[in-house]
Design a protein around this motif. Structure first.
Motif, mmCIF file in Angstrom:
data_model
loop_
_atom_site.group_PDB
_atom_site.id
_atom_site.type_symbol
_atom_site.label_atom_id
_atom_site.label_comp_id
_atom_site.label_asym_id
_atom_site.label_seq_id
_atom_site.Cartn_x
_atom_site.Cartn_y
_atom_site.Cartn_z
ATOM 1 N N THR A 138 0.740 -1.173 0.097
ATOM 2 C CA THR A 138 0.089 0.124 0.243
ATOM 3 C C THR A 138 0.676 1.299 0.088
ATOM 4 O O THR A 138 0.453 2.016 -0.467
ATOM 5 N N ARG A 311 -0.353 6.171 -6.776
ATOM 6 C CA ARG A 311 -0.651 5.304 -7.544
ATOM 7 C C ARG A 311 0.844 4.179 -7.253
ATOM 8 O O ARG A 311 1.961 4.718 -7.380
ATOM 9 N N SER A 314 2.216 -1.522 -8.567
ATOM 10 C CA SER A 314 1.092 -2.452 -9.220
ATOM 11 C C SER A 314 -0.038 -2.048 -9.708
ATOM 12 O O SER A 314 -0.786 -2.548 -10.231
ATOM 13 N N SER A 316 -2.289 0.193 -8.153
ATOM 14 C CA SER A 316 -3.542 0.112 -7.346
ATOM 15 C C SER A 316 -3.323 1.834 -6.859
ATOM 16 O O SER A 316 -2.300 2.431 -6.582
ATOM 17 N N LYS A 317 -4.416 2.383 -6.746
ATOM 18 C CA LYS A 317 -4.624 4.040 -6.285
ATOM 19 C C LYS A 317 -5.057 3.826 -4.628
ATOM 20 O O LYS A 317 -5.856 3.165 -4.466
ATOM 21 N N GLN A 318 -3.824 4.381 -3.855
ATOM 22 C CA GLN A 318 -4.245 4.500 -2.491
ATOM 23 C C GLN A 318 -4.469 5.771 -1.982
ATOM 24 O O GLN A 318 -3.702 6.889 -2.394
#
Length: 388
Positions: A138, A311, A314, A316-318
């Motif tokens: 994350t 981002r 991987s 994914s947007k956190q």
């Protein structure tokens, strides 16, 4: 006084009997001061009940390491200034057996005890602080505890290593508790009186606005909930962290009036919920050295930055908390690296956002006495502090 007591801590670490044990008379005098000392260390290290529990439990048992380990000497305060300054990593883990919650350190603080200056500075590290996805999937600081870090370990020792690497802050000791211990401590103290600034509700339980005595469950609601009726909570973790200071100040005030017997009575209740590397002797001697520190010299502040989106590699947007580099360096130099050469921005490898809109830099943060006197963190400016 503080210097002599801190010397005794060094004696214990060297397996040399403390000077206070040389005669029965001196030993008796030392014991009379211990009750007060333990209460004071509880105040200083209470951060979300974490080191209050640690200070109590450690009176009757050796370090409870479990799957943790001792800290590496390379991240500790340089020996040349170790008698002047000590840092504690204080964490609360939002995890209970049988629950669906993951083992994340959602409360992370570094407590600097400036022995020579008789000050305590507490640094709140937001759980979403961005450190990059080399450490966690994350990219957030609160996930470091639950997986091996670049430091080579997981758990508190791994987290301490990452904090040292990211912020160049020495870490000498650690303590961690869960929310079960938090509730037990508050209930064991007979509750904590405070002026709740707004009505809050969590998991079907409501705590109404106004002055009252909170039990363990109500206190947990207050420190965990993000939003309430009245406009002070805006739904963010950042505001929640600031509001937690109100409870911490109230708890500090409570601890000045309870007996050592009351605190000692909590030991059997919380022993299974505490993890720390500190020994009985270390806690007692740190406590004695902290006797001179008053509430107005206990300062609490947060890493300066702003919330945003990141981002990961991987894709994914956190939702994360970006740190502001220069403000962070200034805060670390002023409050958390006493007696050391100052850092520059080139010494840290922080990830800043290009869209700097908001800063949560507390300037001088808050001290516990200000909060007790009515300051609401984040909604009233702190008075300036001379001599800092």
């Amino acid at each position: 006084m503080a210097k002599r007591q801190f010397d005794e801590y060094e004696d214990i670490m060297s397996n040399v009997p403390p000077k206070s044990q040389k005669s029965k008379k001196k030993k008796k005098k030392k014991m009379r001061g211990r009750d007060r000392a333990i209460m004071i260390v509880s105040i200083l290290l209470i951060v979300a009940s974490v080191l209050t529990v640690g200070g109590i439990g450690l009176l009757s048992w050796r370090p409870l390491i479990g799957d943790e380990s001792q800290l590496n000497d390379t991240i500790k305060t340089p020996e040349a200034i170790r008698e002047k300054s000590v840092n504690f990593l204080v964490c609360g883990v939002d995890f209970e057996e049988g629950s669906s919650r993951g083992k994340l350190t959602d409360i992370m603080m570094v407590v600097n005890f400036d022995v020579q200056g008789d000050k305590v500075n507490i640094l709140q590290i937001p759980r979403d602080t961005l450190i990059g996805d080399d450490e966690t999937s994350t990219g957030k600081m609160n996930a470091v505890y639950n997986r091996p870090s670049s430091y080579g370990e997981n758990g508190m020792s791994g987290l301490a290593g990452v904090i040292n690497k990211e912020f160049q802050i020495s870490i000498d000791h650690y303590a961690m508790v869960n929310m079960t211990a938090f509730r037990k401590v508050v209930d064991g103290l007979g509750g904590v009186e405070m002026d709740v600034p707004q009505t809050v509700t969590w998991e079907g339980v409501t705590v109404k606005k106004g002055k009252q005595t909170l039990n363990g469950k109500q206190a947990e609601i207050f420190v965990r909930v993000r939003k309430g009726q009245g406009g002070l909570y805006d739904g963010s973790d950042i505001t929640r962290a600031k509001m937690q200071r109100i409870f911490l100040a109230a708890l500090a005030k409570k601890l000045t009036s309870v007996s050592f017997g009351t605190l000692a009575g909590l030991i059997p209740q919380v022993m299974g919920d505490v993890t720390t590397d500190m020994s009985v002797g270390e806690v007692i001697n740190f406590a004695g050295a902290m006797q001179k520190v008053n509430l107005s010299n206990m300062n609490i502040m947060m890493l300066p930055g702003q919330s945003g989106y990141y981002r990961t590699k991987s894709g994914s947007k956190q939702s994360v908390y970006f740190l502001h580099e220069q403000e962070t360096v200034d805060m670390l130099n002023q409050y958390f690296r006493p007696y050391q050469d100052p850092l520059s921005t080139t010494d840290l490898d922080l990830i800043e956002t290009d869209d700097k809109k908001v800063t949560y830099n507390d300037e001088n943060g808050n001290d516990f006495q200000q909060i007790i006197d009515g300051t609401i963190p984040g909604h009233e400016s702190s008075s300036s502090k001379s001599g800092q």
